[in-house]
Write a protein that holds these residues in place. Sequence first.
Motif, PDB file in Angstrom:
ATOM      1  N   UNK A   6       1.028  -1.127  -0.084  1.00 12.64           N
ATOM      2  CA  UNK A   6       0.039  -0.061   0.018  1.00 12.64           C
ATOM      3  C   UNK A   6       0.946   1.221  -0.033  1.00 12.64           C
ATOM      4  N   UNK A   7       0.720   2.050  -0.966  1.00 10.81           N
ATOM      5  CA  UNK A   7       1.266   3.294  -0.970  1.00 10.81           C
ATOM      6  C   UNK A   7       0.709   4.385  -0.671  1.00 10.81           C
ATOM      7  N   UNK A   8       1.391   5.349   0.151  1.00 13.39           N
ATOM      8  CA  UNK A   8       0.776   6.530   0.543  1.00 13.39           C
ATOM      9  C   UNK A   8       1.761   7.645   0.695  1.00 13.39           C
ATOM     10  N   UNK A   9       1.236   9.126   0.446  1.00 17.15           N
ATOM     11  CA  UNK A   9       1.989  10.205   0.332  1.00 17.15           C
ATOM     12  C   UNK A   9       1.880  10.868   1.608  1.00 17.15           C
ATOM     13  N   UNK A  10       2.872  11.927   1.850  1.00 15.17           N
ATOM     14  CA  UNK A  10       2.349  12.572   3.037  1.00 15.17           C
ATOM     15  C   UNK A  10       3.511  13.839   2.835  1.00 15.17           C
ATOM     16  N   UNK A  11       3.203  15.135   3.905  1.00 14.40           N
ATOM     17  CA  UNK A  11       3.891  16.301   3.571  1.00 14.40           C
ATOM     18  C   UNK A  11       4.822  16.439   4.554  1.00 14.40           C
ATOM     19  N   UNK A  12       6.282  16.842   4.414  1.00 15.75           N
ATOM     20  CA  UNK A  12       6.895  17.039   5.565  1.00 15.75           C
ATOM     21  C   UNK A  12       7.240  18.743   5.570  1.00 15.75           C
ATOM     22  N   UNK A  13       7.258  19.248   6.805  1.00 18.83           N
ATOM     23  CA  UNK A  13       7.165  20.635   6.790  1.00 18.83           C
ATOM     24  C   UNK A  13       8.654  20.911   7.695  1.00 18.83           C
ATOM     25  N   UNK A  14       9.308  21.906   7.352  1.00 23.19           N
ATOM     26  CA  UNK A  14      10.431  22.755   8.259  1.00 23.19           C
ATOM     27  C   UNK A  14       9.856  23.290   9.427  1.00 23.19           C
TER      28      UNK A  14
END
Length: 378
Positions: free
Chosen positions: A251-259
């Motif tokens: 299962x592929x999922x994408x997320x955001x990383x923030x500074x």
Amino acid sequence: LTSTTTPYAVAGDESSYVSSSNVGSYWLDQETPTNCTAQRKGVVITAEYMSPTEKNGFFDKANADIYTARYVILAAGTGVAMMLGFIYLYILRIPGVLATVCWGLITLIEVCLLGVAYFSYDTSEKWKTDGVHTANEANFMLYVGYLFAGLGALWFCIICCLRKRIVLAIGIVKEACKAVARMPIITVYPVFQVLGAVIFLVPWCIYMVYLASAGDVKVDCICPSSMSSAYSSALTGGGTAESSCDSSGCFLYKSFTYTDDMKYAGLYMLFSWFWTSQFVIAAGQLVVAMSVSMWYFTRDKKTVGNGTFFKAAKTAMWYHLGTAAFGSLIIAIIKTIRVIISYLQHKFKNSKNFAIKALLCAIQCYMWCIEKCMKFLN
């Protein structure tokens, strides 16, 4: 089934009838079953029908219905509601009506509590001798009766202690009804408050969307234990995380990383929303409070009207907006601190350090109390 055929699609259309013996194969052969709530319309619920971009789809028809009934919705939502509100205020101004309603509801609650207590006690006595229910069941109903009898006694004591406050509240509501009747424009003022909040909310949402999309996209893969080895092999073979995840069946999922700067910017935007929304609320409270106070301390009430409201609004906006801004700033700071504490609680959710969890929970409760007190003082 008593009949040999059952309509599953359009009533009256024999082509849509299916033999009861072939019901299972019917559902297997059909791509999507017909909506059972709209058999005579023959509406088929599909992904295309529920798509917002589909012509003559669900959302298209819903928007068309709203557009067709726009005048009815507008009239019922504003004119009729406002008219019923003024009628209700007029009825409350009649001597004895408000007191009858309030004390009647209080008495009704007491009667309900004692009624449940008596019913439970009577049921318990019947169950002891009917030979059907056990002694434990009869005792349980008896304890339920004792519980509601205690709640009824507690409710009676509370009302006796608060009777003067209830009488005062009834008097305040009566005076408020009179003030609104003399200045009906007050009922429209919240619309301008909402409009002001929306004017700020539109650019705020745009800024937040841009800020939320400014993070770096991180691709992750979740694999069951039976597929983890296949994913590792595909990844070590030179494939990317996305291609390796697809090829291994994970299962592929994408997320955001923030500074940190992005997080601080988001916190600042949240603080700005708290401050602005609380400022709009505080300004509205000032205007309404000043309008009612000017009405209350005017000897000749016949001279009070909508002009008094506009005079109060002018005075509040010209002399007291700083008070509203400062008070709303205090509430916004407290709300921001509570958001930070909530973030820390989320971070320590799976932690085994129960002392930190208890400390954060206590601080959150303390800040909640501080916020309520500051709102009252402001």
